[in-house]
Scaffold this motif. Sequence first.
Motif, PDB file in Angstrom:
ATOM      1  N   ARG A  55     -32.682 -65.028-121.996  1.00  0.00           N
ATOM      2  CA  ARG A  55     -32.762 -63.932-121.020  1.00  0.00           C
ATOM      3  C   ARG A  55     -31.624 -62.952-121.212  1.00  0.00           C
ATOM      4  NH1 ARG A  55     -34.668 -67.793-117.064  1.00  0.00           N
ATOM      5  NH2 ARG A  55     -36.753 -67.172-116.433  1.00  0.00           N
ATOM      6  N   GLY A  56     -31.933 -61.668-121.055  1.00  0.00           N
ATOM      7  CA  GLY A  56     -30.921 -60.628-121.098  1.00  0.00           C
ATOM      8  C   GLY A  56     -30.492 -60.258-119.683  1.00  0.00           C
ATOM      9  N   ALA A  57     -29.352 -59.564-119.604  1.00  0.00           N
ATOM     10  CA  ALA A  57     -28.805 -59.154-118.307  1.00  0.00           C
ATOM     11  C   ALA A  57     -29.784 -58.242-117.576  1.00  0.00           C
ATOM     12  CB  ALA A  57     -27.475 -58.440-118.518  1.00  0.00           C
ATOM     13  N   HIS A  58     -29.861 -58.424-116.258  1.00  0.00           N
ATOM     14  CA  HIS A  58     -30.722 -57.598-115.417  1.00  0.00           C
ATOM     15  C   HIS A  58     -30.116 -57.579-114.023  1.00  0.00           C
ATOM     16  CE1 HIS A  58     -34.225 -56.233-113.171  1.00  0.00           C
ATOM     17  NE2 HIS A  58     -34.718 -55.790-114.319  1.00  0.00           N
ATOM     18  N   PRO A  59     -29.945 -56.391-113.426  1.00  0.00           N
ATOM     19  CA  PRO A  59     -29.208 -56.299-112.164  1.00  0.00           C
ATOM     20  C   PRO A  59     -29.890 -57.004-110.997  1.00  0.00           C
ATOM     21  CG  PRO A  59     -30.164 -54.175-112.761  1.00  0.00           C
ATOM     22  CD  PRO A  59     -30.350 -55.075-113.945  1.00  0.00           C
ATOM     23  N   SER A  60     -31.229 -57.049-110.969  1.00  0.00           N
ATOM     24  CA  SER A  60     -31.874 -57.560-109.752  1.00  0.00           C
ATOM     25  C   SER A  60     -32.608 -58.882-109.965  1.00  0.00           C
ATOM     26  CB  SER A  60     -32.838 -56.507-109.212  1.00  0.00           C
ATOM     27  OG  SER A  60     -33.849 -56.263-110.176  1.00  0.00           O
ATOM     28  N   ASN A  61     -32.577 -59.405-111.161  1.00  0.00           N
ATOM     29  CA  ASN A  61     -33.268 -60.667-111.407  1.00  0.00           C
ATOM     30  C   ASN A  61     -32.284 -61.826-111.243  1.00  0.00           C
ATOM     31  OD1 ASN A  61     -34.486 -62.948-112.517  1.00  0.00           O
ATOM     32  ND2 ASN A  61     -35.598 -61.784-114.066  1.00  0.00           N
ATOM     33  N   TYR A  81     -32.419 -64.781-112.047  1.00  0.00           N
ATOM     34  CA  TYR A  81     -32.389 -65.704-113.184  1.00  0.00           C
ATOM     35  C   TYR A  81     -31.645 -65.125-114.373  1.00  0.00           C
ATOM     36  CZ  TYR A  81     -36.063 -67.789-110.398  1.00  0.00           C
ATOM     37  OH  TYR A  81     -36.761 -68.337-109.368  1.00  0.00           O
ATOM     38  N   ALA A  82     -31.361 -63.834-114.311  1.00  0.00           N
ATOM     39  CA  ALA A  82     -30.739 -63.175-115.458  1.00  0.00           C
ATOM     40  C   ALA A  82     -29.217 -63.316-115.401  1.00  0.00           C
ATOM     41  CB  ALA A  82     -31.120 -61.702-115.482  1.00  0.00           C
ATOM     42  N   THR A 128     -24.122 -60.457-117.726  1.00  0.00           N
ATOM     43  CA  THR A 128     -23.941 -59.662-118.945  1.00  0.00           C
ATOM     44  C   THR A 128     -24.509 -60.439-120.122  1.00  0.00           C
ATOM     45  OG1 THR A 128     -21.809 -60.697-119.353  1.00  0.00           O
ATOM     46  CG2 THR A 128     -21.766 -58.563-118.210  1.00  0.00           C
ATOM     47  N   TYR A 160     -26.578 -62.203-123.083  1.00  0.00           N
ATOM     48  CA  TYR A 160     -27.801 -62.996-123.139  1.00  0.00           C
ATOM     49  C   TYR A 160     -27.494 -64.440-122.802  1.00  0.00           C
ATOM     50  CZ  TYR A 160     -29.953 -59.019-125.396  1.00  0.00           C
ATOM     51  OH  TYR A 160     -30.444 -57.780-125.668  1.00  0.00           O
ATOM     52  N   THR A 194     -27.562 -69.477-112.194  1.00  0.00           N
ATOM     53  CA  THR A 194     -28.190 -68.382-111.462  1.00  0.00           C
ATOM     54  C   THR A 194     -27.199 -67.805-110.467  1.00  0.00           C
ATOM     55  OG1 THR A 194     -29.030 -69.937-109.832  1.00  0.00           O
ATOM     56  CG2 THR A 194     -30.546 -69.257-111.557  1.00  0.00           C
TER      57      THR A 194
END
Length: 195
Positions: free
Chosen positions: A11-17, A19-20, A23, A25, A63
């Motif tokens: 998984r790559g970084a994602h502001p609202s997920n 599980y991400a 920063t 991967y 998480t």
Amino acid sequence: MVEGLPVRVVRGAHPSNPYAPPTGYQYAGLFLVTDWDTVTGQDGHKVVRFKLERVPEQAKLWTTEDPVPDPAFATSVVSRRIRDTALSRSIKLLYDHHCQICQTAIPGTGNRYYSEGAHVKPLGRPHLGADAMNNLLCLCPNHHTQLDIGGMVILDDFTVARPTSDQVIAELSFRKDHVLDVANVRYHRMQWTAA
Ligand SMILES: [Zn+2]
């Protein structure tokens, strides 16, 4: 999905997920592909969307909050992995790359030909078929796919039939002393003809 093989998810970084990772991967573990559909992507192209379910009994995920299960959807270009085991190379040599159903040998450059070693009872979980000559066929890619997606089944007398009608569409040809184990053939047939 057809072979029951797990895939690795990163998984790559994602502001609202939740599980991400914040920063970069992060490796998220092994997932099984349990379903798929097609949707229209942002650029208007049709994309294939796969449903992935995390294989249990792995290390807990990092998480930002305490999540419940771990549903993941992934969009991807479809590529089917062909397992090229040592035995699948032997079966292709034995048949000189001729498909055991249609006898086609697909020419490449020079004297090269292409064929695929097809496991009748799939290797992956949950099937755990054997990587053995009595579980292998030398097939062209079309017939390999048709076998894997249940478009044909093999009967006990090694004729090939449509799963729904028992209408015989071909007869497997064998070379030398190559034989299939009827148990593998029945296993494959059960997958696609059980009510
Ligand atoms: Zn063929």
